[in-house]
Design a protein around this motif. Structure first.
Motif, short mmCIF file in Angstrom:
data_model
loop_
_atom_site.label_atom_id
_atom_site.label_comp_id
_atom_site.label_asym_id
_atom_site.label_seq_id
_atom_site.Cartn_x
_atom_site.Cartn_y
_atom_site.Cartn_z
N GLN A 1 0.86 -1.19 0.00
CA GLN A 1 0.00 0.00 0.00
C GLN A 1 0.89 1.23 0.00
O GLN A 1 1.85 1.30 0.76
CB GLN A 1 -0.90 0.01 1.24
N PHE B 1 0.84 5.74 -0.35
CA PHE B 1 0.13 7.01 -0.40
C PHE B 1 1.11 8.05 -0.88
O PHE B 1 2.30 7.99 -0.53
CB PHE B 1 -0.44 7.40 0.98
N SER C 1 -7.91 12.05 2.95
CA SER C 1 -8.05 12.67 1.64
C SER C 1 -6.84 12.40 0.73
O SER C 1 -6.87 12.72 -0.46
CB SER C 1 -8.26 14.18 1.78
N LEU D 1 -4.53 10.43 -1.67
CA LEU D 1 -4.74 9.32 -2.60
C LEU D 1 -3.70 8.23 -2.41
O LEU D 1 -2.52 8.51 -2.17
CB LEU D 1 -4.69 9.82 -4.05
N GLY D 2 -4.16 6.98 -2.51
CA GLY D 2 -3.27 5.83 -2.36
C GLY D 2 -3.53 4.78 -3.42
O GLY D 2 -4.44 4.89 -4.23
N TYR D 3 -2.67 3.75 -3.37
CA TYR D 3 -2.83 2.60 -4.26
C TYR D 3 -2.32 1.36 -3.53
O TYR D 3 -1.27 1.44 -2.90
CB TYR D 3 -2.04 2.79 -5.56
N ARG E 1 -5.47 0.69 -2.39
CA ARG E 1 -6.65 1.29 -1.78
C ARG E 1 -6.53 2.80 -1.89
O ARG E 1 -5.46 3.35 -1.70
CB ARG E 1 -6.80 0.85 -0.34
N HIS E 2 -7.63 3.46 -2.18
CA HIS E 2 -7.59 4.89 -2.47
C HIS E 2 -7.45 5.78 -1.25
O HIS E 2 -7.08 6.93 -1.38
CB HIS E 2 -8.84 5.31 -3.26
N SER E 3 -7.76 5.26 -0.06
CA SER E 3 -7.74 6.10 1.14
C SER E 3 -7.37 5.28 2.36
O SER E 3 -7.67 4.08 2.43
CB SER E 3 -9.13 6.72 1.34
N SER F 1 -10.10 3.30 3.99
CA SER F 1 -10.55 2.01 3.46
C SER F 1 -9.65 0.84 3.91
O SER F 1 -9.92 -0.31 3.55
CB SER F 1 -10.62 2.05 1.93
#
Length: 118
Positions: free
Chosen positions: A3, A5, A25, A27-29, A31-33, A36
Motif C-alpha cells: 500500500q 500514499f 483525503s 490518494l493511495g494505491y 486502496r484509495h484512502s 478504506s
C-alpha cells in the motif's frame, strides 16, 4: 502489492523540519484512502523521491522524477533512485475509525547513495 500514499511537497522542496500529512483525503494505491484500510498494526515508512528539472529544446521546462534505472542500464537493479531520502520503518496502529492511535512521526534520516556505473 504494498500500500502506498503519495503527497506532493511544496514548491521549492521540503525544508529541514518540514512536515507532510497523510490523511483520509490523500490518494493511495491499491486502496484509495487510509479510511478504506482494515484496522490493525501496520509497518510504515516515508520516502522522498528526487525530481530533476529538464529543459527541452522547444523551451518547455519539465519537472520529472529521477529514474530508478541506473545509468546505461547498470546492473539491472530497479530500487529507489540515488538521492532518495527515507525513514526507518515503524509500527503504527490504525483504529476502526480509520485514524492512527497517535501521531506517526517519520524522519527522513537515510539517503540512497549514488551507484557508480560500470
Amino acid at each position: 502489492t504494498a500500500q502506498v500514499f503519495g503527497v506532493d511537497v511544496p514548491d521549492g522542496g521540503l525544508r529541514p523540519g518540514g512536515t507532510v500529512a497523510i490523511d483520509a483525503s490523500t490518494l493511495g494505491y491499491p486502496r484509495h484512502s487510509i479510511a478504506s484500510l482494515p484496522a490493525g498494526t501496520y509497518c510504515v515508512q516515508a520516502e522522498l523521491f528526487p525530481y530533476r528539472r529538464y529543459l527541452r529544446g522547444d523551451g518547455a521546462d519539465l519537472l520529472l522524477p529521477v529514474s530508478c534505472v541506473r545509468d546505461a542500464g547498470g546492473d539491472g537493479a530497479y530500487g529507489s533512485p540515488p538521492g532518495t531520502l527515507y525513514s526507518d520503518v515503524v509500527s503504527a496502529v490504525l483504529g476502526q475509525d480509520g485514524g492512527w492511535s497517535g501521531p506517526v512521526a517519520l524522519e527522513l534520516t537515510h539517503e540512497v547513495a549514488a551507484v557508480r556505473s560500470p
